[in-house]
Design an enzyme around this catalytic site. Structure first.
Site, mmCIF file in Angstrom:
data_model
loop_
_atom_site.group_PDB
_atom_site.id
_atom_site.type_symbol
_atom_site.label_atom_id
_atom_site.label_comp_id
_atom_site.label_asym_id
_atom_site.label_seq_id
_atom_site.Cartn_x
_atom_site.Cartn_y
_atom_site.Cartn_z
ATOM 1 N N ASP A 63 -4.982 10.604 9.396
ATOM 2 C CA ASP A 63 -5.586 10.836 8.028
ATOM 3 C C ASP A 63 -7.116 10.755 8.021
ATOM 4 O O ASP A 63 -7.553 9.640 8.598
ATOM 5 C CB ASP A 63 -4.954 9.766 7.019
ATOM 6 C CG ASP A 63 -3.386 9.951 6.799
ATOM 7 O OD1 ASP A 63 -2.911 10.999 7.090
ATOM 8 O OD2 ASP A 63 -2.964 8.928 6.619
ATOM 9 N N ASP A 69 -12.031 4.052 1.404
ATOM 10 C CA ASP A 69 -10.916 3.455 2.498
ATOM 11 C C ASP A 69 -11.384 2.369 2.985
ATOM 12 O O ASP A 69 -10.748 1.367 3.309
ATOM 13 C CB ASP A 69 -10.098 4.738 3.253
ATOM 14 C CG ASP A 69 -9.451 5.583 2.745
ATOM 15 O OD1 ASP A 69 -9.542 6.877 2.847
ATOM 16 O OD2 ASP A 69 -8.613 5.232 1.722
ATOM 17 N N GLU A 92 -3.575 0.048 6.897
ATOM 18 C CA GLU A 92 -3.574 1.393 7.179
ATOM 19 C C GLU A 92 -4.788 1.866 7.870
ATOM 20 O O GLU A 92 -4.627 2.686 8.938
ATOM 21 C CB GLU A 92 -3.172 2.148 5.903
ATOM 22 C CG GLU A 92 -3.169 3.498 6.253
ATOM 23 C CD GLU A 92 -3.017 4.580 5.018
ATOM 24 O OE1 GLU A 92 -3.505 3.979 3.715
ATOM 25 O OE2 GLU A 92 -2.712 5.658 5.179
ATOM 26 N N GLU A 93 -5.697 1.082 7.764
ATOM 27 C CA GLU A 93 -6.990 1.630 8.350
ATOM 28 C C GLU A 93 -7.554 1.023 9.554
ATOM 29 O O GLU A 93 -8.589 1.315 10.323
ATOM 30 C CB GLU A 93 -8.355 1.538 7.177
ATOM 31 C CG GLU A 93 -8.017 1.871 5.999
ATOM 32 C CD GLU A 93 -7.515 3.293 5.966
ATOM 33 O OE1 GLU A 93 -6.888 3.791 4.860
ATOM 34 O OE2 GLU A 93 -8.063 4.328 6.654
ATOM 35 N N ASP A 113 -2.267 -1.491 2.513
ATOM 36 C CA ASP A 113 -2.864 -0.136 2.321
ATOM 37 C C ASP A 113 -4.001 -0.307 1.329
ATOM 38 O O ASP A 113 -3.629 -0.470 0.086
ATOM 39 C CB ASP A 113 -1.775 0.678 1.873
ATOM 40 C CG ASP A 113 -2.469 2.246 1.550
ATOM 41 O OD1 ASP A 113 -1.868 3.207 1.263
ATOM 42 O OD2 ASP A 113 -3.848 2.328 1.893
ATOM 43 N N LEU A 115 -6.542 1.291 0.034
ATOM 44 C CA LEU A 115 -6.536 2.283 -1.066
ATOM 45 C C LEU A 115 -5.599 3.487 -0.808
ATOM 46 O O LEU A 115 -5.713 4.601 -0.114
ATOM 47 C CB LEU A 115 -8.034 2.925 -0.761
ATOM 48 C CG LEU A 115 -8.606 3.555 -2.275
ATOM 49 C CD1 LEU A 115 -8.688 2.300 -3.191
ATOM 50 C CD2 LEU A 115 -10.124 3.959 -1.958
ATOM 51 N N ASP A 116 -4.358 3.311 -1.692
ATOM 52 C CA ASP A 116 -3.595 4.379 -1.601
ATOM 53 C C ASP A 116 -3.727 5.288 -2.702
ATOM 54 O O ASP A 116 -4.120 5.308 -3.656
ATOM 55 C CB ASP A 116 -2.150 3.397 -2.104
ATOM 56 C CG ASP A 116 -0.993 4.563 -2.239
ATOM 57 O OD1 ASP A 116 -0.641 5.306 -0.981
ATOM 58 O OD2 ASP A 116 -0.456 4.928 -3.282
ATOM 59 N N GLU A 275 3.694 0.477 3.070
ATOM 60 C CA GLU A 275 3.750 1.220 1.812
ATOM 61 C C GLU A 275 5.203 1.053 1.335
ATOM 62 O O GLU A 275 5.669 0.438 0.262
ATOM 63 C CB GLU A 275 3.675 2.631 1.990
ATOM 64 C CG GLU A 275 1.851 3.058 1.895
ATOM 65 C CD GLU A 275 1.659 4.659 2.283
ATOM 66 O OE1 GLU A 275 2.430 5.266 2.891
ATOM 67 O OE2 GLU A 275 0.500 4.963 1.607
HETATM 68 P P1 AFP Z 1 -3.376 9.359 0.432
HETATM 69 O O1 AFP Z 1 -3.563 7.848 0.566
HETATM 70 O O2 AFP Z 1 -3.747 10.135 2.076
HETATM 71 O O3 AFP Z 1 -4.026 10.151 -0.742
HETATM 72 O O4 AFP Z 1 -1.868 9.677 0.407
HETATM 73 C C1 AFP Z 1 -1.303 9.110 -0.685
HETATM 74 C C2 AFP Z 1 0.233 9.139 -0.055
HETATM 75 O O5 AFP Z 1 0.579 8.237 0.850
HETATM 76 C C3 AFP Z 1 1.026 8.483 -1.309
HETATM 77 O O6 AFP Z 1 0.370 7.626 -2.400
HETATM 78 C C4 AFP Z 1 1.522 9.589 -2.231
HETATM 79 O O7 AFP Z 1 2.803 9.478 -2.891
HETATM 80 C C5 AFP Z 1 1.544 10.703 -1.159
HETATM 81 O O8 AFP Z 1 0.704 10.162 0.036
HETATM 82 C C6 AFP Z 1 1.124 12.058 -1.430
HETATM 83 O O9 AFP Z 1 1.576 12.910 -0.497
HETATM 84 P P2 AFP Z 1 1.174 14.758 -0.896
HETATM 85 O O10 AFP Z 1 -0.214 14.652 -0.679
HETATM 86 O O11 AFP Z 1 1.864 15.324 0.320
HETATM 87 O O12 AFP Z 1 1.612 14.875 -2.259
#
Ligand code: AFP
Length: 329
Positions: A63, A69, A92-93, A113, A115-116, A275
């Protein structure tokens, strides 16, 4: 009128009762709450530092990492390093476990995580932090660290939601409470004691763009969900925020089910250790369920710090129905 004058209890008062026999854990949870306040403050100032562009680096999952992050990750480390009994961090990082000290029995391991949902930052949408706490039982080494990090071994978990209000949900297995941050006093106050999830699933959180990749049990369940009740379906509505914490928080408060399945090509998106496991731990405390479609998330073996897993969580009736469909498939 201040929140406590309106009968809301501050975090420290609640935790002194919830963690009464474990002052070290109480101190850790209070430090984690302070960490989330600091992350929230950093987010609120980020737009003016033009800090939401991509740092150009990637984490172990491939990612793209945003500066925030990495800043949120650093805030977690700075706060947790203040405590004498946090032995290691899993983030995660970071590719590998980050040892803060020589581990000994009774020390904590914190997985997070930081910053989710960070792809939401640039467009001003809700993001969150997720964390999970383990305690080392022995002081011999070398650890089979991955077996320590199995979901069943968590002793506490929580998440922060950085939205219109900074909210915090904490649980220790036999309880789960929700808090809101009061900037005037710099304190979290409990607004949702003993959270329990609604039993049915009127709302479904799923990324419908991936429909072509859904395994048949999911495809059939979603068809049924979005079929109007008058036509014999569940007549459910859909919400998808692309931030797991935001979808999970809504489901905890008004029911529903969150689905990000392993697709037909055996690809999954969400990470087990920092997560799915902490969220599954909190869901169980709220009377809900969390599986990978077939098996309870908390029972899954941890084979890699960053392993990915399909997730089906929320209202028991929906999660159990989907599980039976997988068994039949
Ligand atoms: P990011 O942290 O890369 O924005 O991803 C967020 C995530 O891990 C989770 O929080 C969301 O439910 C899911 O990914 C979103 O996935 P999509 O981008 O495929 O919708």
């Amino acid at each position: 009128m201040s929140p406590d004058a309106r009968g809301f209890k501050p975090l420290s008062t609640v935790l002194s009762r919830r963690c009464g026999s474990d002052p070290a854990l109480q101190q850790l949870l209070e430090i984690l709450a302070d960490t989330c306040i600091n992350v929230a403050e950093r987010l609120q100032s980020s737009a003016f530092r033009r800090n939401t562009t991509i740092a150009g680096s990637q984490n172990s999952n491939g990612d793209l990492q945003k500066p925030l992050d990495l800043e949120a990750d650093a805030i977690f480390e700075t706060h947790l390093a203040l405590l004498p009994n946090v032995a290691a961090l899993v983030s995660e990082e970071r590719d590998d476990v980050h040892w803060l000290k020589e581990p000994s029995a009774g020390d904590f391991i914190v997985c997070f995580d930081p910053l989710d949902g960070s792809s939401n930052i640039d467009v001003g949408m809700v993001v969150g932090s997720i964390f999970s706490v383990f305690r080392l039982e022995e002081d011999h080494q070398p650890y089979d660290l991955l077996s320590v990090l199995s979901g069943q071994n968590q002793i506490a978990a929580g998440y922060a939601l950085y939205g219109p209000v900074t909210e915090l949900v904490l649980g220790m297995g036999d309880w789960i409470d929700g808090y809101c941050y009061d900037p005037a006093s710099g304190t979290f106050y409990r607004t949702h004691p003993d959270m329990t999830i609604a039993t049915d699933a009127k709302e479904v959180a799923i990324n419908a763009a991936r429909e072509a990749l859904w395994p048949s049990p999911i495809a059939q369940f979603i068809r049924d969900c979005f079929t109007p009740k008058l036509s014999g379906g569940r007549g459910a509505n859909m919400r998808w925020t692309a931030s797991m914490v935001a979808d999970v928080h809504r489901i905890l408060l008004r029911g529903g089910v969150f689905i990000y399945p392993e697709d037909r090509e055996q690809n999954a998106r969400l990470r087990l250790v920092y997560e799915a496991n902490p969220i599954a731990f909190l869901m169980r405390s709220a009377g809900a369920r969390a599986t990978n479609g077939r098996d309870d998330i908390l029972s899954l073996p941890v084979n890699d710090l960053h392993q990915k897993v399909g997730v089906v969580l929320g209202a028991c009736d929906a999660v159990t129905y989907i599980q039976t469909q997988y068994e039949k498939a």
